[in-house]
Design an enzyme around this catalytic site. Structure first.
Site, PDB file in Angstrom:
ATOM      1  CG  ASP A 297      -1.767   1.202   1.360  1.00 50.56           C
ATOM      2  OD1 ASP A 297      -2.582   1.409   0.451  1.00 50.56           O
ATOM      3  OD2 ASP A 297      -1.632   1.950   2.346  1.00 50.56           O
ATOM      4  CD  GLU A 340      -2.346   2.557  -3.499  1.00 53.38           C
ATOM      5  OE1 GLU A 340      -3.110   3.494  -3.775  1.00 53.38           O
ATOM      6  OE2 GLU A 340      -1.745   2.473  -2.425  1.00 53.38           O
TER       7      GLU A 340
END
EC number: 2.4.1.18
Length: 610
Positions: A297, A340
């Site tokens: 993330d 990401e």
């Protein structure tokens, strides 16, 4: 599991991948040994169920930054904490940074867990799993608390969810499930992105053994499991990592870079022991739980200081990412490492030895944003905006991309995927079918968030299960059938995934006309066969549009978004796209298509190439 040969130099240099075998609570010859890293503490004591929450002093070996002790009255599944003293009289009670278990909020004690309680039986899967470059990768993104709930609103266990997931994923054509963060976190509203313990699976859904059982069951049914991993920041709760020994230890000392936009602490990548902590956590989930990959993330917040390109590259964070990814790849065959990242930083998916970051895939945030913005447009404006769809192929071969329609796109007032489609309730469904045909025939791996497949209009809420009752309504039921079928087309058609990062596997034939938002392109090369995709993004039909393809071919319909089984207007199995051989042995294609419709057809060669 305790590692008596722990390499302190690697720990301090940021090269350790097995911290958790030395630090934390480990079974000893009698009782358990506890060991914690607190370099600036003046004293550390152990409190828990085994001593009535009174203090056992941990010993600090000479010239050491660790505190440790072995105690015989400790049993598995007991709770404990550390009292970390910054002065002789001032202390904070902390959970164990390396604890393998933790009690459910609002409690904050660590729990002694044994990782050998469950025995995996997934050797066959582990031997054959693959990073997927030339295989279909169709990921179902899942939030465990809100996928399905019991009648009383309570959560299913890891084991119960696994039992339900297997038939659902197999029926609907998914190859992998991606679990949103399951490391322990205090606030349900954070969705797991603000962690307090990076080695503890949340007790919301059961024990570590039950999580292992879930993964084992998925593997034995040929389904891969990816973990959403959060190595950038952590929760500020006082019992967590923040100011662990009285001062900043895991976080930056300056609030200017120490605090994130989410109100959490940023990890200090300049400290080797912090890098070792994080990459050991990554290794832990892959090794001990058999996860098949990590989706990392907020990578952009590591690449650039606070995610701001103007602040420059964080070189310590780059070193951390490269060391971690390269080390994980050496230790685990066939894993996927997914970034990401919304920046234009180069070589995110290039190997570390070629100055890359070493990820296998990068989320294509540009594709996602441009595509959804296009489908929001009234049809009148789509003809001049077709470049929003075509632009993605201009940069596609710069990285190895994955196309995400994730949880981030269906929350915080953004509207759900189907709600984003222009027009009335009835008009949104054919456009959403068209969107997913575009997605599944566009090069790149796929990710779809739960609820998208039933055409859910309510934004995702972590407190409620998905609106499965919608399946009783015809448009939603047929939409779910369409998502199942287009997924199956993708996973069963090698031309749509094999060699997809080779530019020869994608060819534009047409990108819009004067008065139509039309896209026609071809997929596949070599032995995978050739498929042609027709997409009409306009609210008016395409009639007698003609173009020519070299060589003599015929066309076989694979799937039509407007088939009546999907609540469309065309009899299932029919098409008005025709192929006629010309005098010079080429093929003239004549296209008639309803509004907001798409078709995939297989090209069959009738003669050898000229």
């Amino acid at each position: 599991m305790e590692n008596q040969l722990f390499n302190l130099k690697d720990f301090y240099d940021g090269n350790s991948f097995d911290d958790y075998t030395y630090l934390g609570a480990h079974k000893a010859d009698s009782g358990y040994t506890f060991r914690v890293y607190a370099p600036r503490a003046v004293r550390v004591t152990l409190i828990g169920e085994f001593n009535g929450w009174l203090e056992y002093d941990l010993i600090r070996p000479k010239n050491s930054n660790f505190f440790e002790g072995t105690f015989v009255d400790v049993k598995p599944n007991m709770m404990y904490k550390y009292r970390v003293y910054s002065t002789p009289d001032e202390f904070v009670e902390h959970s164990d940074p390396y604890g393998f278990g933790m009690e459910l909020r609002p409690g904050s004690a660590s729990i002694i867990r044994e990782l050998d309680e469950f025995k995996f039986t997934d050797d066959e899967w582990m031997a054959k799993r693959d990073v997927g470059y030339n295989n279909p990768v169709n990921i179902y993104e899942l939030h465990l608390a809100s996928w399905r709930q019991k009648e009383d609103g309570s959560w299913y266990t890891y084991t119960e969810t696994g039992e339900m997931l297997v038939p659902y994923l197999k029926e609907n054509g998914y190859t992998h499930v991606e679990l949103m963060p399951i490391t322990e976190h205090p606030a349900d509203e954070s969705w797991g992105y603000q962690n307090t313990c990076f080695y503890s699976p949340t007790s919301r859904y059961g024990t570590p053994a039950e999580l292992m059982q879930m993964i084992n069951h998925l593997h034995n049914n040929d389904i891969g499991v990816i973990l959403d991993f959060v190595p950038i920041h952590f929760a500020v709760d006082g019992y967590g990592l923040g100011k662990f020994d009285g001062q900043a230890l895991y976080e930056y000392p300056s609030d200017h870079v120490g605090c994130s936009e989410w109100g959490s602490y940023n990890f200090n990548f300049g400290r080797g022991e912090v890098r070792s902590f994080l990459q050991s956590a990554a290794n832990y989930w892959l090794k001990e739980y058999h996860f098949d990959g990590l989706r990392m993330d907020a990578v952009s917040r590591a690449i650039f200081w606070l995610g701001d390109v103007k602040r420059g590259v964080n070189e310590c964070a780059i070193k951390f990412i490269q060391t971690m990814n390269q080390g994980l790849k050496k230790r685990h065959k066939g894993i996927m490492l997914i970034a990401e990242d919304s920046t234009n930083y180069l070589k995110v998916t290039a190997p570390v030895e070629y100055d890359g970051l070493g990820f296998d895939y990068k989320w294509d945030m540009g594709w996602m944003n441009d595509t959804l913005e296009f489908f929001k447009l009234p049809p009148l404006y789509r003809t001049k905006s077709i470049n929003k769809l075509t632009f993605s192929m201009a940069y596609f071969y710069n990285e190895l991309y994955l196309l995400p329609l994730s949880h981030d796109e269906v929350v915080h007032g953004k509207a759900t995927i189907i709600q984003k489609m222009w027009g009335s309730y009835e008009q949104k469904f054919p456009q959403a079918r068209l969107l997913y045909m575009y997605m599944y025939t566009h090069p790149g791996k796929k990710l779809n968030f739960m609820g998208n497949e039933i055409g859910q209009f309510r934004e995702w809420d972590e407190k409620r299960e998905q609106d499965w009752f919608l399946k009783k309504y015809p448009l939603h039921d047929s939409f779910m059938r369409y998502i199942r079928d287009i997924s199956r087309v993708y996973v069963n058609t090698s031309a749509l995934y094999n060699s997809e990062y080779n530019s020869k596997s994608f060819t534009w034939h047409k990108m819009g006309t004067k008065d139509r938002a039309l896209a026609i392109y071809e997929r596949g090369c070599g032995e995978d066969g050739r498929y042609i995709v027709f997409l009409n993004f306009s609210d008016v039909p395409v009639e007698e549009f003609e173009f020519e393809i070299e060589n003599e071919i015929s066309l076989e319909l694979i799937i039509n978004t407007e088939a009546d089984i999907y609540s469309g207007s065309i009899k299932t199995g029919t098409t008005e796209i025709k192929a006629e051989i010309t005098e010079d042995r080429n093929t003239n294609i004549s296209v008639n298509m309803p509004p907001f419709s798409g078709q995939i057809l297989k090209i069959k060669e009738l003669t050898g190439q000229k």
